[in-house]
Design a protein around this motif. Structure first.
Motif, mmCIF file in Angstrom:
data_model
loop_
_atom_site.group_PDB
_atom_site.id
_atom_site.type_symbol
_atom_site.label_atom_id
_atom_site.label_comp_id
_atom_site.label_asym_id
_atom_site.label_seq_id
_atom_site.Cartn_x
_atom_site.Cartn_y
_atom_site.Cartn_z
ATOM 1 N N MET A 1 1.920 -14.728 2.528
ATOM 2 C CA MET A 1 1.144 -13.840 1.679
ATOM 3 C C MET A 1 -0.326 -14.195 1.805
ATOM 4 O O MET A 1 -0.701 -15.352 1.705
ATOM 5 N N LYS A 2 -1.145 -13.186 2.021
ATOM 6 C CA LYS A 2 -2.585 -13.392 2.147
ATOM 7 C C LYS A 2 -3.219 -13.602 0.778
ATOM 8 O O LYS A 2 -2.766 -13.051 -0.223
ATOM 9 N N PHE A 3 -4.300 -14.365 0.765
ATOM 10 C CA PHE A 3 -5.098 -14.482 -0.439
ATOM 11 C C PHE A 3 -5.891 -13.195 -0.636
ATOM 12 O O PHE A 3 -6.160 -12.458 0.325
ATOM 13 N N PHE A 4 -6.294 -12.946 -1.861
ATOM 14 C CA PHE A 4 -7.016 -11.736 -2.229
ATOM 15 C C PHE A 4 -8.212 -11.489 -1.307
ATOM 16 O O PHE A 4 -8.422 -10.374 -0.830
ATOM 17 N N GLU A 5 -8.973 -12.544 -1.043
ATOM 18 C CA GLU A 5 -10.180 -12.405 -0.214
ATOM 19 C C GLU A 5 -9.849 -11.967 1.213
ATOM 20 O O GLU A 5 -10.695 -11.395 1.902
ATOM 21 N N ASP A 6 -8.646 -12.254 1.676
ATOM 22 C CA ASP A 6 -8.250 -11.936 3.049
ATOM 23 C C ASP A 6 -7.644 -10.547 3.202
ATOM 24 O O ASP A 6 -7.403 -10.096 4.325
ATOM 25 N N CYS A 7 -7.399 -9.865 2.107
ATOM 26 C CA CYS A 7 -6.826 -8.515 2.142
ATOM 27 C C CYS A 7 -7.945 -7.514 2.391
ATOM 28 O O CYS A 7 -8.923 -7.479 1.649
ATOM 29 N N GLU A 8 -7.791 -6.724 3.440
ATOM 30 C CA GLU A 8 -8.836 -5.776 3.832
ATOM 31 C C GLU A 8 -8.451 -4.349 3.439
ATOM 32 O O GLU A 8 -7.322 -3.908 3.696
ATOM 33 N N ILE A 9 -9.396 -3.643 2.832
ATOM 34 C CA ILE A 9 -9.179 -2.240 2.501
ATOM 35 C C ILE A 9 -8.928 -1.487 3.810
ATOM 36 O O ILE A 9 -9.629 -1.680 4.798
ATOM 37 N N GLY A 10 -7.892 -0.663 3.807
ATOM 38 C CA GLY A 10 -7.524 0.098 4.992
ATOM 39 C C GLY A 10 -6.452 -0.569 5.841
ATOM 40 O O GLY A 10 -5.882 0.065 6.727
ATOM 41 N N SER A 11 -6.161 -1.844 5.562
ATOM 42 C CA SER A 11 -5.113 -2.512 6.349
ATOM 43 C C SER A 11 -3.746 -1.958 5.951
ATOM 44 O O SER A 11 -3.467 -1.728 4.777
ATOM 45 N N ARG A 12 -2.921 -1.720 6.965
ATOM 46 C CA ARG A 12 -1.591 -1.143 6.752
ATOM 47 C C ARG A 12 -0.563 -2.123 7.284
ATOM 48 O O ARG A 12 -0.739 -2.694 8.359
ATOM 49 N N LEU A 13 0.507 -2.275 6.540
ATOM 50 C CA LEU A 13 1.568 -3.201 6.909
ATOM 51 C C LEU A 13 2.903 -2.470 6.866
ATOM 52 O O LEU A 13 3.265 -1.883 5.841
ATOM 53 N N VAL A 14 3.607 -2.472 7.989
ATOM 54 C CA VAL A 14 4.959 -1.925 8.016
ATOM 55 C C VAL A 14 5.880 -3.005 7.460
ATOM 56 O O VAL A 14 5.893 -4.140 7.937
ATOM 57 N N LEU A 15 6.619 -2.654 6.429
ATOM 58 C CA LEU A 15 7.463 -3.613 5.718
ATOM 59 C C LEU A 15 8.830 -3.783 6.369
ATOM 60 O O LEU A 15 9.407 -4.862 6.347
ATOM 61 N N GLY A 16 9.370 -2.722 6.905
ATOM 62 C CA GLY A 16 10.695 -2.754 7.503
ATOM 63 C C GLY A 16 11.363 -1.402 7.371
ATOM 64 O O GLY A 16 10.784 -0.457 6.833
ATOM 65 N N SER A 17 12.582 -1.326 7.869
ATOM 66 C CA SER A 17 13.339 -0.076 7.853
ATOM 67 C C SER A 17 14.718 -0.290 7.249
ATOM 68 O O SER A 17 15.235 -1.411 7.245
ATOM 69 N N HIS A 18 15.291 0.809 6.780
ATOM 70 C CA HIS A 18 16.638 0.772 6.206
ATOM 71 C C HIS A 18 17.358 2.069 6.565
ATOM 72 O O HIS A 18 16.795 3.151 6.424
ATOM 73 N N THR A 19 18.608 1.926 7.021
ATOM 74 C CA THR A 19 19.447 3.095 7.300
ATOM 75 C C THR A 19 20.414 3.293 6.139
ATOM 76 O O THR A 19 21.116 2.353 5.737
ATOM 77 N N PHE A 20 20.430 4.497 5.599
ATOM 78 C CA PHE A 20 21.257 4.825 4.440
ATOM 79 C C PHE A 20 22.656 5.246 4.894
ATOM 80 O O PHE A 20 22.796 6.197 5.654
ATOM 81 N N THR A 21 23.656 4.527 4.408
ATOM 82 C CA THR A 21 25.046 4.858 4.722
ATOM 83 C C THR A 21 25.669 5.634 3.569
ATOM 84 O O THR A 21 25.191 5.567 2.425
ATOM 85 N N ARG A 22 26.703 6.359 3.872
ATOM 86 C CA ARG A 22 27.443 7.109 2.848
ATOM 87 C C ARG A 22 27.912 6.163 1.748
ATOM 88 O O ARG A 22 27.767 6.451 0.558
ATOM 89 N N GLU A 23 28.496 5.041 2.158
ATOM 90 C CA GLU A 23 29.041 4.079 1.179
ATOM 91 C C GLU A 23 27.953 3.537 0.256
ATOM 92 O O GLU A 23 28.151 3.438 -0.961
ATOM 93 N N ALA A 24 26.808 3.188 0.822
ATOM 94 C CA ALA A 24 25.719 2.639 0.003
ATOM 95 C C ALA A 24 25.137 3.695 -0.938
ATOM 96 O O ALA A 24 24.790 3.388 -2.081
ATOM 97 N N ILE A 25 25.029 4.924 -0.455
ATOM 98 C CA ILE A 25 24.513 6.014 -1.294
ATOM 99 C C ILE A 25 25.426 6.216 -2.509
ATOM 100 O O ILE A 25 24.961 6.295 -3.653
ATOM 101 N N ILE A 26 26.725 6.272 -2.263
ATOM 102 C CA ILE A 26 27.687 6.476 -3.352
ATOM 103 C C ILE A 26 27.713 5.275 -4.290
ATOM 104 O O ILE A 26 27.719 5.439 -5.521
ATOM 105 N N ASP A 27 27.701 4.074 -3.734
ATOM 106 C CA ASP A 27 27.725 2.863 -4.563
ATOM 107 C C ASP A 27 26.524 2.806 -5.500
ATOM 108 O O ASP A 27 26.660 2.555 -6.699
ATOM 109 N N PHE A 28 25.323 3.073 -4.967
ATOM 110 C CA PHE A 28 24.124 3.071 -5.804
ATOM 111 C C PHE A 28 24.235 4.145 -6.879
ATOM 112 O O PHE A 28 23.950 3.891 -8.059
#
Length: 158
Positions: free
Chosen positions: A1-28
């Motif tokens: 995790m970056k410190f506040f001073e190191d965070c730049e306005i306009g910086s974009r971070l891809v967090l990750g991806s998730h595939t939605f399954t039928r089972e998970a949709i129904i369970d949730f």
């Protein structure tokens, strides 16, 4: 995790991806949002969605899961390299949450966050406030989720 001073306005971070399954949709949906179009294929076909789809809350919860997983990876990497790691504080909240398109069985959503603004906290000088625009985009490039958030981030210097 970056410190506040190191965070730049306009910086974009891809967090990750998730595939939605039928089972998970129904369970949730059974636990948190028991609408027929989240629980039953036939009922979903008759709805305005046309097919079984994930709860918007499920889509948003997966954004949070991706955020936490990314944070854990970044902390582990920084710690392994001996770098100091900033603390992430509480979030005062979010706003403008929009579910823009349904998320169907088999959709893969890629989650991201972009720093939009930042300011030092007047009441807690050891912290800064980071304002972000957060998104979820499906495999077709369609935006399915967006919201604005704010979170406290530790400052390196006070």
């Amino acid at each position: 995790m970056k410190f506040f001073e190191d965070c730049e306005i306009g910086s974009r971070l891809v967090l990750g991806s998730h595939t939605f399954t039928r089972e998970a949709i129904i369970d949730f949906a059974q636990k948190y949002d028991p609408q027929p179009f989240h629980l039953d294929d036939e009922a979903a076909k008759r709805s305005h969605f046309g097919a079984l789809c994930a709860s918007g809350w499920h889509t948003a919860a997966q954004w949070m899961r991706a955020f936490i997983d990314r944070q854990k990876r970044d902390v582990a990497e920084a710690s392994a390299g001996g770098a100091p790691v900033a603390k992430l504080g509480p979030s005062p909240g979010f706003k403008d949450l929009h579910w823009l398109k349904p998320v169907y069985v088999g959709d893969t959503i890629t989650y991201a966050t972009e720093v939009k603004d930042k300011q030092t906290s007047k009441s807690r000088p050891q912290w800064g406030l980071l304002f972000a625009h957060n998104t979820g985009t499906n495999q077709h490039g369609d935006l399915v989720l967006e919201f604005e958030s704010v979170v406290f981030v530790e400052r390196r210097t006070v």
